[in-house]
Design a protein around this motif. Structure first.
Motif, short mmCIF file in Angstrom:
data_model
loop_
_atom_site.label_atom_id
_atom_site.label_comp_id
_atom_site.label_asym_id
_atom_site.label_seq_id
_atom_site.Cartn_x
_atom_site.Cartn_y
_atom_site.Cartn_z
N SER A 536 1.13 -1.18 0.75
CA SER A 536 0.16 0.10 -0.59
C SER A 536 0.88 1.28 0.04
O SER A 536 1.97 1.12 0.56
CB SER A 536 -0.92 -0.16 1.35
OG SER A 536 0.00 0.39 2.65
N ARG A 542 -1.59 1.93 -6.20
CA ARG A 542 -3.00 3.01 -6.06
C ARG A 542 -3.60 2.34 -7.86
O ARG A 542 -4.50 3.17 -7.54
CB ARG A 542 -1.74 4.83 -5.82
CG ARG A 542 -1.51 4.81 -4.50
CD ARG A 542 -1.26 5.91 -4.13
NE ARG A 542 0.38 6.04 -4.75
CZ ARG A 542 0.94 6.93 -5.23
NH1 ARG A 542 0.43 7.62 -6.02
NH2 ARG A 542 2.00 6.75 -5.43
N ASP A 545 -5.63 -0.12 -7.33
CA ASP A 545 -6.44 0.52 -6.23
C ASP A 545 -7.83 1.76 -7.37
O ASP A 545 -9.30 2.36 -6.68
CB ASP A 545 -7.14 0.99 -5.24
CG ASP A 545 -5.96 -0.09 -4.09
OD1 ASP A 545 -6.42 -1.41 -4.10
OD2 ASP A 545 -5.66 0.84 -3.05
N MET A 547 -7.04 4.17 -8.97
CA MET A 547 -6.55 5.74 -9.80
C MET A 547 -6.35 5.51 -10.92
O MET A 547 -5.81 4.55 -11.83
CB MET A 547 -5.72 5.94 -8.65
CG MET A 547 -4.24 7.55 -8.85
SD MET A 547 -3.37 7.70 -8.13
CE MET A 547 -2.17 7.15 -8.54
#
Ligand SMILES: [Zn+2]
Length: 633
Positions: A536, A542, A545, A547
């Motif tokens: 993370s 990112r 997840d 972005m």
């Protein structure tokens, strides 16, 4: 004076034949070194050394006296002359401190002839040979280690003698207290570091950095504590060459640490490779690296490399043994045996409890281990990876599909581990005719990491070892692989044609993968494909997840990138055990384990695994936190 030197010397003189010309006996790091003017005699009477070692319960090694050794160039010529009838012309690397010469051969020596040839070399040159198989050219990092160790010969010799006296010192405070303190890696992935203490000894197991975090307070292990005193630290032990386990070891040398760092043989060059690259990346990003090349060199000459299964005294009351962890080349589980079996501790490090393309499954045949400190990266309920064959099918379909639509596949991989796994897999799939033929560009430090892998075939799985040694196939050198070595090859990889690019760094925190990403991110035909865990905070995580607007540096300015390409992760290729394998490992070791501590996992994953172990296996499992201290006895 170290323990019983006079006794040790008298025992050795009593057993060894006169003509061996024994001149002195010294503690040299964790070994007892017997110097001889005629070492071939001691080899011929090999059983004597075994008897002496058994009597003393210490490792005994023979060293040729420096003034009877042939000068390096003459010895090199003599060795080539001896090997010429076998059609071999080795590259010779001399280690003057140990009186050893490593002979790199691009084809293996007939194993039935090896003992005879070794003896011939010792008799004629007074240097001890070790034979290693490799595919030229030899890894630059391995060459660097040889060169550091020979130009600072004097310091290294002094260090080994001092260390020997320290290891075999008479214990000052024999007691039965054993403690563990978490300096990093408690309910987090990154900056793994554990302080292990007895009343006599202080050890650090791993000393990593957390990537994707800018503040030092959260990126470095917590050494801002009274208990952490570099002068009282006996040794650092490394489980494996990933930056979250070894990234800050040179930082300890920068701050005055003068003790040893223990690792397996391949872990040393692999971690040097990663640390030097880490310095480069920091400089390129206009950051001050936490240490310099000279600190890495200090670490090199304080390094002691061990094989799996080699029991080694590392302090008056602790013995260390490494065992295969199945995670990356040379990755190890650490077994610590405290004074006469008062306590036994196992650190799993990162491990894979099932076979992979590259490695056998992690070792689990421990007979003693009252404390188990286990990783829990994939500890959550949902972390069940598909079977390996299923994962390969998913990957194959995905890749053929992307290439069929004219897209490019960009695969960020760590240079050590997944890179080799994926290259061996592609080599297989191409040879079996299952994968669409396409150029596979390999960029970053992968080529150098491959060269280290090929120098340590004995650490690879039996299947891969036999492919390389018996069939002479180097799976990292398929005709479809293009090692990107210059700008024009990189331009070729970036043109409009479909292709696969395998590049570092694995979590997109730097390295050439970022240049490819900038070029390909705008096109929806392309796919960014992850096979490995994303910590993370890193760019890789990112993106996974969700972005889709990324601010990145481009030359001297910042740009915003709109990401239209697909972003996928395929599970099942990880070098970590999944939830089922973690549970299986706990079950397997449960009969001997009294304390089970879970580390190296995000909070929810670690605590969920601990809960499940308590419920279904009735084991008292605990998730440790940073700065927590636990008594083990
Ligand atoms: Zn790892």
């Amino acid at each position: 004076m170290a323990l019983n030197t006079v006794y040790v010397t008298s025992k050795i003189l009593e057993y060894a034949p006169k003509e061996a010309g024994i001149t002195r006996v010294e503690y040299e790091g964790p070994n007892i070194a017997v110097y001889s003017t005629n070492p071939a005699v001691l080899i011929q009477h090999g059983y004597l050394l075994t008897e002496i070692a058994n009597k003393l319960k210490k490792r005994v090694i023979v060293r040729p006296e420096p003034d009877v050794r042939l000068p390096v160039e003459e010895a090199s010529d003599k060795i080539k002359e001896i090997l010429e009838p076998q059609g071999k012309s080795p590259d010779c690397y001399f280690d003057p401190v140990k009186g050893e010469v490593v002979l790199y051969l691009n084809e293996p020596l007939n194993s039935s002839l090896t003992p005879e040839i070794s003896l011939d070399i010792v008799s004629k040159t007074r240097w001890f040979p070790t034979f290693r198989r490799y595919s030229p050219p030899l890894s630059m990092t391995i060459k660097k280690i040889f060169s550091v160790n020979s130009y600072i010969e004097k310091e290294r010799r002094k260090f080994l003698l001092g260390l020997g006296n320290r290891i075999f010192r008479i214990p000052m405070n024999p007691s039965r207290d054993v403690r563990l303190k978490v300096l990093g890696g408690g309910q987090e992935v990154g900056r793994s570091a554990f302080l292990f203490s007895t009343s006599e000894t202080n050890l650090v197991v791993d000393f990593g950095i957390k990537l994707g975090v800018s503040s030092r307070m959260h990126a470095y292990p917590r050494v801002d504590l009274d208990e952490f005193n570099l002068d009282e630290l006996d040794a650092v032990i490394v489980t494996h060459a990933h930056l979250d386990h070894c990234g800050l070891i040179p930082f300890l040398y920068k701050h005055g640490f003068e003790g040893p760092v223990y690792s397996t043989e391949p872990t040393l060059p692999l971690m040097v490779l990663l640390q030097l690259d880490f310095i480069e990346i920091a400089k390129r990003n206009s950051q001050t690296p936490p240490y310099t090349v000279s600190d890495v060199e200090k670490m090199i000459y304080h390094s002691i490399s061990l094989k799996y299964g080699q029991v080694t005294d590392i302090s008056p009351d602790v013995k260390l043994t490494f065992h295969n962890a199945g995670h990356v080349l040379g990755s190890a589980m650490v077994h610590l045996h405290v004074t006469e079996g008062v306590h036994n501790v196992i650190f799993t490090g990162d491990f894979k409890y099932s076979p992979t393309m590259l490695f056998d499954a992690a070792y689990s045949n421990f007979t003693r281990g009252e404390t188990l400190i286990m990783e829990s990266t994939y500890g959550a309920d949902e972390d069940i990876a598909p079977a390996r064959s299923e994962a390969e099918d998913i990957l194959l379909t995905e890749i053929n599909d992307i290439l069929g639509k004219g897209g490019k596949v960009l695969m960020p991989v760590p240079a050590v581990g997944r890179a080799q796994e994926v290259l061996v897999l592609f080599d297989n799939l191409l040879r079996e005719g299952k994968m669409t033929e396409t150029p596979i560009f390999v960029d970053g430090m992968i080529d150098e990491s491959n060269a280290i892998h090929i120098s340590y075939t004995e650490y690879l799985s039996s299947d891969l070892k036999s492919l390389i040694l018996d069939q002479g196939i180097n799976p990292f050198l398929s005709e479809h692989f293009v090692n990107v070595e210059n700008a024009s090859q990189r331009d070729e990889a970036m043109d409009d044609k479909p292709c696969i690019i395998v590049s570092t760094s694995g979590m997109m925190e730097g390295g050439p993968v970022l240049e490819y990403f900038k070029k390909f991110a705008g096109d929806e035909k392309n796919t960014l494909l992850f096979l490995s865990y994303q910590v993370s905070g890193t760019l890789g995580r990112r993106l996974l997840d969700g972005m889709r607007n990324v601010v990145m540096a481009e030359k001297d300015k910042m740009i915003t990138l709109n990401v239209n390409s697909n972003i996928k992760k395929i599970d099942g290729f990880s070098g970590h055990s999944d939830r089922k394998q973690l549970m299986a490992y706990m079950k397997r070791t449960a009969p001997m384990v009294k304390n089970l501590f879970l580390v190296h996992g995000e909070p929810l994953k670690t605590t969920s695994l601990a809960q499940n172990a308590r419920k279904t296996l009735r084991i008292n499992a605990k998730a440790l936190q940073n700065l927590q201290t636990v008594p083990l006895t």
